[in-house]
Enzyme design. Structure first.
Site, PDB file in Angstrom:
ATOM      1  N   GLU A  74       0.849  -1.264   0.152  1.00 46.78           N
ATOM      2  CA  GLU A  74       0.105   0.154  -0.082  1.00 46.78           C
ATOM      3  C   GLU A  74       0.883   1.183   0.015  1.00 46.78           C
ATOM      4  O   GLU A  74       0.654   2.196   0.576  1.00 46.78           O
ATOM      5  CB  GLU A  74      -0.909  -0.041   1.293  1.00 46.78           C
ATOM      6  CG  GLU A  74      -1.928  -1.309   1.307  1.00 46.78           C
ATOM      7  CD  GLU A  74      -2.486  -1.539   0.329  1.00 46.78           C
ATOM      8  OE1 GLU A  74      -2.682  -0.962  -0.770  1.00 46.78           O
ATOM      9  OE2 GLU A  74      -3.028  -2.990  -0.050  1.00 46.78           O
ATOM     10  N   GLY A  75       2.102   1.252  -0.764  1.00 43.63           N
ATOM     11  CA  GLY A  75       3.183   2.517  -0.757  1.00 43.63           C
ATOM     12  C   GLY A  75       3.995   1.986   0.184  1.00 43.63           C
ATOM     13  O   GLY A  75       3.568   2.296   1.467  1.00 43.63           O
TER      14      GLY A  75
END
Lengths: 597, 597
Positions: free
Chosen positions: B441-442
């Site tokens: 998620e990043g």
């Protein structure tokens, strides 16, 4: 896929330019360590590491070791052949005295090449690594007959060795151990008990395995004062000194571990095994510490080694992986995206790892050189000073380089994004392998307590004072040199923090020992930062001098100065935080009831 | 073996005493969130977490997921039954509007119980966790028909959802993605391309899987401006809205990962799959960010959750394991050794973890509450302020709590010594599971750049100023209270460092953007420290007030004050180091050639 090239140029820079190893050519074995010879040996070590060990690293992790129902154990495919090449190359006895079949070369050289081999394949290198510890113990505490019987084959690598210390209920506190030794009329002992976490405990790579086993002789005192050390060979030697009868020692299980899957970590059961006392009765702990101190340096080396390997793969990936654009405009406009190494946050991460690794390499070799001086110098004062510094540096090297090495492996993995989490890419293995180094041979909290509780005050603080003086003198001597002053200033500030924290312990830990315990880990890291800073100071000085002399390694030396600057700017200031934490003492730490945790 | 009890008392303290959730009873769904109701819901969540999820955690890690040749995937034994109980309990739709079959309760409550379930079994909780993200995207960007067709079964958990973003060559830089969507005469699209790292991508736990897929419509612009979002169901719905024809979407492989083995992380192949555009053409990234922001909060939660679980096992072990003696004399003289919790270094380690966890829990719930206010408040100004704070806190919660959560899991493992390295003891799993949260998620470097490069300057710095004001006001309001001044003083010092670093960016990052990149990660952590300190300030104030009021939770509240003190003394001072690093800028970071790394 991971990549690895041995950092030969950096090793030679440390040995020749930073440590000035030529100055020590009066020491036995050092006369041969000319720059050309060092270059040749490092080059050969690089070759076996890159070409033989490294290709087996990932496959060894994935395959692991196999134990069959009869208790026999086989390491991963290719390990035996690689080990044989290692022995054929003479690496197993590199720094062992020639009298026992070794090459008598400096221990510092053994450490230098050991880094490459552990980078390339940590699990594989642990097989001969454990043998080294056992050799050291026999060299120091064995009888002449024991040395003659065991050392030549261990030095050549035909036999291997282990350390059998831990039991299920005791590791750090060996005073609790239960393995018992029953004296026999023929002077031998019958050893019975269970040992766990025995690295390289059982395998088919060597013709014999020489276990060094801590046990309690029947009737011996309780606690650590009743522990003796025994030689327990897998095969008892026959009249000709060859492996004969199978001894009552067997592998009960292979541990399922987080990493170092290629090394057979065994439960070893001793069932009335024949053992031979080594050293004096009930003095086993002293003999064990010879192995342990050697092992601690080796574990500090592993921290560096895995960090270096992880760094190289991360740097390679950062140059290859394209994703996004530089904040300052496209750097690879002909491609769909820039390589991620254009990003400052990626470079910061890589430099953080590199600044620790390069100083860590100097720290490792500096410490190994103290071991050489302590054991080989003809000058008693020089020997004592080296022994003092070695005693201080051993827990710091072990604790700090394994903590930092693990963090570095994690950060290197981070450079891969999600791909770092996939086993095939090899970065997970580095993290999992590096993790053990913080735990074994004394968990790092134990190293911190060894430093604060034992080493600091030993001989009235002689060792720590000698260390401070050496670093302080370096700052003083180079204070006037403008081009070095930014380095020496930062180092001096760190040293001041360290000295202040040391004074704080002197003033506050006697009356309240928990003040020492609450600050021990921060103190170990504070000390480590100053030592790493010292190594950067020495490296920067050497780089400047070589540049001034018109040395051809222009880029290499200038990069050293950049990395030194990075260290002093970004890592060295951590000393103030460590000091502040130490000085808060133990009050909040000890306030809660045990049940409240 | 690991142990786990949901920290219900602490959750209720945060919700009731620190955040004063009753103040928000004008918000939809909050009227039901009375103290008694919160207690009951948290208790039920504790029960399913401890009794149903937790017993499957270690076995799920060891067994992993199985993919058969036909591409079907089965999660570990027991997962489906546990998931069914989760759905039966109504947990899947806890905070979803009642119009779509949810319970409409506060999102903050969803986060509170989500912590327990992720602590108990992170890999299992990811199956419904991904569904939540997909629900959020459909709620915000779906048409009424899409909402009606998909949401009820997703909310009840009969169907699950996924996010199909990453491709082999692109993750962070989605502008590079190649999966294509070809418009069909009937208004649908044919989706083709390969997606990787798809959590919960294929399994037999639900009757349908609703993939939300980023793809590029034929002829769309290059880069991020040409990306659209599609609904691609595993089974295309028939005329009655039931799972009908098998769609052209399949699991090509399960990734071999470092951890979260119980979750099926899949390579998902789209082969002319039928897809339905969600939201506007070429506006897929905006729709994706609805999922992503939700997911980032969920990942920050995972960092806390694993850290809490690891802490509890470490504390339990430290109370049980006997080894050595206290520095201040035996504490368990009747036993052979003291439990290791007598050692200050062990307590320091445990408190370090605990101080982050308790503040992290408050941080998580504070942030989730902002999300509730932003979405549910009738007051526009209140909504905007909450949205502002939420936008700042999202990358910090994700980046800081996952970095710290992982470090904490490592330190908890360290308490076990060598036993921590053995898979059966469960601590390795916590470390391996926690590791992914820093990456997906990043990756955390991306969170730091989001904070520094986007959130800081948005709307003229409105959000960051609102945040600083809130913390500054707290310090000011409580400055005069002597019993709180040690906390507010330390917090104010941290806030000053944060504000100075922010000013430094303002002054130095415009002209030289790499100055921002070089300091981004330190800035994120500096901000995180101040937010955690703020949470401790609020917690200490609440504890004091409750103690003054004669609250029966005497020990609990006093322990809060001790832990707050520990945080302020030992963790808060790190802000100065972070600030110092930021202010050194990018010069040394950017000096080396890419090839020199």
């Amino acid at each position: 896929m991971p990549v690895y090239k041995a950092p030969v140029e950096d090793t030679l820079f440390v040995l020749n330019d930073v440590l000035g190893i030529e100055k020590y050519n009066n020491l036995p074995g050092f006369a041969d360590a000319t720059p050309d010879m060092l270059d040749a040996i490092a080059g050969e070590a690089a070759k076996i590491s890159e070409e033989v060990f490294f290709p087996l690293n990932l496959s060894g992790d994935q395959e692991g070791c196999t134990r069959r129902d009869d208790g026999s154990v086989t390491p991963p495919k290719g390990f035996k052949q690689a080990y044989d090449k290692y022995c054929e190359g003479g690496w197993s006895g590199l720094s062992v005295p020639e009298a026992f079949g070794g090459q008598g070369l400096p221990y510092v050289l053994h450490s230098a090449v050991g880094e490459y081999m552990s980078s390339a394949n940590m699990a594989l290198m642990m097989y001969p690594g454990l043998t080294n510890g056992a050799i050291a113990a026999i060299l120091v505490h064995g009888s002449d007959a024991q040395k003659a019987a065991y050392l030549p084959n261990m030095v050549s690598g035909v036999w291997s060795g282990t350390m059998n210390l831990t039991e299920p209920h005791c590791g750090t506190d060996l005073g609790l151990l239960r393995t018992k030794a029953v004296p026999q009329p023929d002077g031998t002992y019958r050893i019975s008990g269970q040992k766990i976490f025995i690295s390289a405990g059982e395998h088919d790579m060597t013709e014999n395995i020489i276990h060094l086993v801590l046990a309690r002789i029947e009737g011996a005192p309780e606690g650590t004062k009743g522990i003796s050390l025994f030689i327990v060979p897998k095969f008892v030697l026959d009249a000709d000194g060859r492996p004969g009868t199978r001894n009552g020692v067997s592998c009960g299980a292979i541990e399922r571990k987080m990493g170092i899957h290629g090394n057979a970590t065994c439960v070893i059961n001793h069932d009335e095994a024949t053992g031979y006392l080594i050293g004096a009765e009930n003095r086993g702990l002293a003999a064990m510490f010879v192995m342990m101190n050697e092992a601690r340096l080796g574990v500090g080396l592993q921290g560096l080694a895995v960090s270096e390997a992880a760094y190289q793969s991360a740097a390679h990936y950062a140059r290859e992986r394209i994703q996004g654009r530089s904040l300052t405009g496209p750097k690879a406009p002909d491609r769909q995206a820039d390589p991620i190494i254009v990003h400052a946050d990626v470079r910061r991460t890589l430099l953080q790892i590199r600044a620790i690794n390069e100083a860590g390499r100097a720290f490792l070799l500096y410490t190994a050189l103290q071991s050489d001086i302590a054991h080989r110098s003809p000058d008693a004062a020089e020997r004592q000073k080296a022994e003092d510094i070695l005693s201080i540096m051993t827990p710091i090297l072990k604790g700090v380089m394994t903590d930092r090495g693990f963090d570095n492996a994690v950060q290197a993995q981070q450079m891969f994004g999600g791909h770092g989490y996939i086993e095939e890419n090899g970065m997970s293995q580095y993290v999992r392998d590096a993790r053990i180094a913080m735990l074994y041979e004394g968990a790092n909290g134990v190293q911190a307590m060894d430093l604060v509780g034992r080493k600091l005050a030993a001989n009235g603080g002689r060792a720590v004072m000698a260390t401070f003086k050496e670093i302080g003198d370096f700052c003083e001597e180079n204070r006037a040199d403008e081009r070095l002053s930014s380095f020496t200033k930062a180092l001096k500030k760190g040293l001041n923090d360290l000295q202040a924290a040391t004074m704080w312990f002197m003033g506050n830990a006697m009356a309240k020992p928990d003040n020492a315990g609450a600050g021990a880990t921060d103190y170990m890291h504070l000390f480590g930062l100053v030592v790493l800073g010292f190594m950067w100071g020495k490296s920067a000085k050497a780089a400047r001098e070589r540049l001034d002399a018109g040395d051809a390694r222009n880029d290499f030396l200038n990069n050293k100065l950049v990395t030194a600057r990075f260290f002093m700017e970004r890592i060295m200031p951590e000393t103030a935080l460590r000091k502040a934490r130490i000085e808060t003492g133990a009050d909040s730490v000890m306030a809660l009831d045990a049940e409240a945790f």
